[in-house]
Motif scaffolding. Sequence first.
Motif, PDB file in Angstrom:
ATOM      1  N   PHE A 104       1.110  -1.098   0.282  1.00 25.33           N
ATOM      2  CA  PHE A 104      -0.097   0.041   0.360  1.00 25.33           C
ATOM      3  C   PHE A 104       0.962   1.143   0.044  1.00 25.33           C
ATOM      4  O   PHE A 104       1.291   1.960   1.195  1.00 25.33           O
ATOM      5  N   PRO A 105       0.961   1.559  -0.750  1.00 29.67           N
ATOM      6  CA  PRO A 105       2.506   2.581  -0.849  1.00 29.67           C
ATOM      7  C   PRO A 105       1.546   3.861  -0.103  1.00 29.67           C
ATOM      8  O   PRO A 105       2.636   4.946  -0.778  1.00 29.67           O
ATOM      9  N   ALA A 106       0.516   4.156  -0.780  1.00 29.92           N
ATOM     10  CA  ALA A 106       0.089   5.388  -0.046  1.00 29.92           C
ATOM     11  C   ALA A 106       0.139   5.838   1.256  1.00 29.92           C
ATOM     12  O   ALA A 106       0.385   6.456   1.508  1.00 29.92           O
ATOM     13  N   VAL A 107       0.133   4.665   2.884  1.00 27.89           N
ATOM     14  CA  VAL A 107       0.510   4.243   3.962  1.00 27.89           C
ATOM     15  C   VAL A 107       1.704   5.473   3.769  1.00 27.89           C
ATOM     16  O   VAL A 107       1.757   5.470   5.295  1.00 27.89           O
ATOM     17  N   GLN A 108       3.027   5.173   3.557  1.00 32.54           N
ATOM     18  CA  GLN A 108       4.275   5.159   3.530  1.00 32.54           C
ATOM     19  C   GLN A 108       3.760   7.206   4.343  1.00 32.54           C
ATOM     20  O   GLN A 108       5.159   7.274   5.011  1.00 32.54           O
ATOM     21  N   LEU A 109       3.859   7.580   3.236  1.00 29.39           N
ATOM     22  CA  LEU A 109       3.418   9.421   3.803  1.00 29.39           C
ATOM     23  C   LEU A 109       2.927   9.402   5.240  1.00 29.39           C
ATOM     24  O   LEU A 109       2.736  10.630   5.867  1.00 29.39           O
ATOM     25  N   PHE A 110       2.129   8.906   5.547  1.00 26.19           N
ATOM     26  CA  PHE A 110       1.813   8.400   7.097  1.00 26.19           C
ATOM     27  C   PHE A 110       2.847   8.791   8.046  1.00 26.19           C
ATOM     28  O   PHE A 110       2.815   8.936   9.190  1.00 26.19           O
ATOM     29  N   GLY A 111       3.740   7.780   7.639  1.00 26.68           N
ATOM     30  CA  GLY A 111       5.081   7.045   8.343  1.00 26.68           C
ATOM     31  C   GLY A 111       6.049   8.198   8.621  1.00 26.68           C
ATOM     32  O   GLY A 111       6.693   8.069   9.251  1.00 26.68           O
ATOM     33  N   GLY A 112       6.377   8.542   7.186  1.00 25.67           N
ATOM     34  CA  GLY A 112       7.112   9.813   7.433  1.00 25.67           C
ATOM     35  C   GLY A 112       7.501  10.081   5.999  1.00 25.67           C
ATOM     36  O   GLY A 112       8.018   9.610   5.885  1.00 25.67           O
ATOM     37  N   ILE A 113       7.619  11.793   5.482  1.00 26.64           N
ATOM     38  CA  ILE A 113       7.613  12.701   4.497  1.00 26.64           C
ATOM     39  C   ILE A 113       8.469  12.813   4.107  1.00 26.64           C
ATOM     40  O   ILE A 113       9.424  14.259   4.926  1.00 26.64           O
ATOM     41  N   PRO A 114      10.123  12.269   3.324  1.00 22.39           N
ATOM     42  CA  PRO A 114      11.215  13.098   2.860  1.00 22.39           C
ATOM     43  C   PRO A 114      10.534  14.895   2.591  1.00 22.39           C
ATOM     44  O   PRO A 114      10.016  14.789   1.881  1.00 22.39           O
ATOM     45  N   PHE A 115      11.641  15.466   3.407  1.00 22.82           N
ATOM     46  CA  PHE A 115      11.325  16.847   3.693  1.00 22.82           C
ATOM     47  C   PHE A 115       9.804  17.446   3.563  1.00 22.82           C
ATOM     48  O   PHE A 115       8.987  18.303   3.291  1.00 22.82           O
ATOM     49  N   GLY A 116       9.249  16.647   4.105  1.00 23.92           N
ATOM     50  CA  GLY A 116       7.846  16.384   4.906  1.00 23.92           C
ATOM     51  C   GLY A 116       7.895  17.695   6.139  1.00 23.92           C
ATOM     52  O   GLY A 116       9.006  18.489   6.650  1.00 23.92           O
ATOM     53  N   PRO A 117       6.335  17.634   6.637  1.00 24.82           N
ATOM     54  CA  PRO A 117       6.638  18.669   7.326  1.00 24.82           C
ATOM     55  C   PRO A 117       6.738  18.476   9.291  1.00 24.82           C
ATOM     56  O   PRO A 117       7.371  17.053   9.093  1.00 24.82           O
ATOM     57  N   ASP A 118       7.385  19.194  10.388  1.00 30.40           N
ATOM     58  CA  ASP A 118       7.836  19.021  11.150  1.00 30.40           C
ATOM     59  C   ASP A 118       6.296  17.749  12.314  1.00 30.40           C
ATOM     60  O   ASP A 118       5.418  17.786  11.804  1.00 30.40           O
ATOM     61  N   VAL A 119       6.579  17.978  13.346  1.00 35.77           N
ATOM     62  CA  VAL A 119       5.875  16.867  14.302  1.00 35.77           C
ATOM     63  C   VAL A 119       4.569  17.500  14.546  1.00 35.77           C
ATOM     64  O   VAL A 119       3.547  16.991  14.682  1.00 35.77           O
ATOM     65  N   LEU A 120       4.442  19.125  14.635  1.00 43.63           N
ATOM     66  CA  LEU A 120       3.197  19.352  14.410  1.00 43.63           C
ATOM     67  C   LEU A 120       2.301  19.673  13.764  1.00 43.63           C
ATOM     68  O   LEU A 120       1.156  19.287  13.804  1.00 43.63           O
ATOM     69  N   THR A 121       2.618  19.902  12.591  1.00 40.23           N
ATOM     70  CA  THR A 121       2.505  20.177  11.381  1.00 40.23           C
ATOM     71  C   THR A 121       1.649  19.391  10.799  1.00 40.23           C
ATOM     72  O   THR A 121       0.655  18.675  10.195  1.00 40.23           O
ATOM     73  N   HIS A 122       2.554  17.525  10.537  1.00 40.69           N
ATOM     74  CA  HIS A 122       2.515  16.247  10.274  1.00 40.69           C
ATOM     75  C   HIS A 122       1.136  15.659  11.100  1.00 40.69           C
ATOM     76  O   HIS A 122       0.293  14.548  10.540  1.00 40.69           O
ATOM     77  N   THR A 123       1.217  16.183  12.325  1.00 41.23           N
ATOM     78  CA  THR A 123       0.034  15.926  13.306  1.00 41.23           C
ATOM     79  C   THR A 123      -0.761  16.295  12.752  1.00 41.23           C
ATOM     80  O   THR A 123      -1.693  15.858  13.289  1.00 41.23           O
ATOM     81  N   GLY A 124      -1.078  17.374  13.202  1.00 44.27           N
ATOM     82  CA  GLY A 124      -2.070  18.489  12.336  1.00 44.27           C
ATOM     83  C   GLY A 124      -2.550  18.137  11.450  1.00 44.27           C
ATOM     84  O   GLY A 124      -4.294  17.859  11.545  1.00 44.27           O
ATOM     85  N   TRP A 125      -2.531  17.249  10.336  1.00 43.56           N
ATOM     86  CA  TRP A 125      -2.800  16.754   9.538  1.00 43.56           C
ATOM     87  C   TRP A 125      -3.157  15.668   9.054  1.00 43.56           C
ATOM     88  O   TRP A 125      -4.577  15.165   9.065  1.00 43.56           O
ATOM     89  N   ASP A 331      -2.277  15.010  -2.177  1.00 44.86           N
ATOM     90  CA  ASP A 331      -2.608  15.535  -2.228  1.00 44.86           C
ATOM     91  C   ASP A 331      -3.661  16.577  -0.536  1.00 44.86           C
ATOM     92  O   ASP A 331      -3.505  17.709  -0.322  1.00 44.86           O
ATOM     93  N   SER A 332      -4.077  15.631  -0.246  1.00 46.13           N
ATOM     94  CA  SER A 332      -4.854  15.783   1.560  1.00 46.13           C
ATOM     95  C   SER A 332      -3.299  17.010   1.846  1.00 46.13           C
ATOM     96  O   SER A 332      -3.417  17.832   2.377  1.00 46.13           O
ATOM     97  N   LEU A 333      -2.124  16.048   2.110  1.00 47.12           N
ATOM     98  CA  LEU A 333      -1.684  17.195   2.632  1.00 47.12           C
ATOM     99  C   LEU A 333      -1.015  18.197   1.589  1.00 47.12           C
ATOM    100  O   LEU A 333      -0.938  18.959   2.986  1.00 47.12           O
ATOM    101  N   GLU A 334      -0.793  18.661   1.124  1.00 50.43           N
ATOM    102  CA  GLU A 334      -0.604  19.510   0.609  1.00 50.43           C
ATOM    103  C   GLU A 334      -1.361  21.012   0.876  1.00 50.43           C
ATOM    104  O   GLU A 334      -0.801  21.807   0.605  1.00 50.43           O
ATOM    105  N   ALA A 335      -2.590  20.388   0.395  1.00 50.28           N
ATOM    106  CA  ALA A 335      -4.079  21.407   0.750  1.00 50.28           C
ATOM    107  C   ALA A 335      -3.665  21.568   2.024  1.00 50.28           C
ATOM    108  O   ALA A 335      -3.555  22.971   2.820  1.00 50.28           O
ATOM    109  N   TYR A 336      -2.965  20.652   3.468  1.00 50.90           N
ATOM    110  CA  TYR A 336      -3.098  21.187   4.438  1.00 50.90           C
ATOM    111  C   TYR A 336      -1.946  21.876   4.230  1.00 50.90           C
ATOM    112  O   TYR A 336      -1.999  23.035   5.821  1.00 50.90           O
ATOM    113  N   ARG A 337      -0.939  21.576   4.161  1.00 55.14           N
ATOM    114  CA  ARG A 337       0.510  22.719   4.275  1.00 55.14           C
ATOM    115  C   ARG A 337       0.821  23.370   3.643  1.00 55.14           C
ATOM    116  O   ARG A 337       0.634  24.891   4.299  1.00 55.14           O
ATOM    117  N   ALA A 338       0.045  23.967   2.735  1.00 54.41           N
ATOM    118  CA  ALA A 338      -1.120  25.294   2.183  1.00 54.41           C
ATOM    119  C   ALA A 338      -1.758  26.184   3.166  1.00 54.41           C
ATOM    120  O   ALA A 338      -1.007  27.564   3.732  1.00 54.41           O
TER     121      ALA A 338
END
Length: 347
Positions: A104-125, A331-338
């Motif tokens: 399930f390739p999509a679920v690795q985005l929940f586990g950790g994202i290269p160049f992704g958000p910090d812990v607070l933003t990740h959890t908020g998303w 798309d969900s992650l990028e929308a939240y980051r924006a």
Amino acid sequence: MTAPMTSTFKKTLGALAVTATVAGPALAGGTKLDIQSAWPLTMPASGANAAYLGEKLNAASDGALDVTVYGAGKLVPSLQIFDAVQQGTLDAGITSPLYVAGRFPAVQLFGGIPFGPDVLTHTGWLYEGGGADIWAEIYAKQGVKTIPCGLMDSEAGGWYNFEINSIDDLKGKKIRFAGLAGEAMAKVGASIVLLPGGEIYPGMEKGIIDGTELSMPAIDITLGLQDVGKYYYLPGWHQPAAMNELIVNMAKWDSLDPAQQTLIEETCKAVNLTSVISTLTANGDAIATFEEAGVEIKSFPPEVLDGLHVAFDEVIAEQVAKDEDFKRVWDSLEAYRAKTAAWSERR
């Protein structure tokens, strides 16, 4: 001046208060729930989280739940936890979504994202931006309930027996990396070697690999990698934040009453808070130990990070194009980051 707490952290603090104080004598006949961790229960954060979860659930349920937590490999191999939970031979497991990324390739985005958000933003998303809802929907199709359970701070950039001064220094090097970050490393010329945690030390010692990522310093030190690695790179680019998961067989989950389900979900929020603060001083102590052992602490040059970022963008574009769930999560992650950028990028 102290910044106001987000609603996510208010909920987390509330859950911690509940699980820390609502404890009573155990009653006979509680619903039995066996949970196996993918990591030793003595491992900081990821392993200790499972022990904490079991302890608090037993205390706070007043006997309604009878939870037994097992360490890595006690019932099934760690990488088979998902299958065992799905089949119902194991009630539940604490593991990482990265371990099923091949299916399930999509679920690795929940586990950790290269160049992704910090812990607070990740959890908020996850909690407020809809990420956890998509995660749950993907797993529900497999007969598995998933709950975010084990927030992890930024990982280190890894151990290397060569210096990284340019992107070309990675070409041809045998490096233990995994997931999306491993794909990005491969794009810049590294030879990716997949090794389980127990083989990392001998792999470095014998020159089977030239470098490896593992986790944060508090966890890296448990393998003694300061004895076999010359250079330790900080900070990491491949996982600024991570979230582990509690997975429960769906039939087992449905057999629990709403109060039990809510207690488990809220206790996992307490796990997240405890997890992310539990390693702050331990990480600093570990780095001091590494330096005393003669390890040179270094940072990736900007041009190296730029090259890896370009490679990662290519990996994302490929995954989005071929996997509908991956696109939906991204798309969900990028929308939240924006939506949060006006604040989160200025913190």
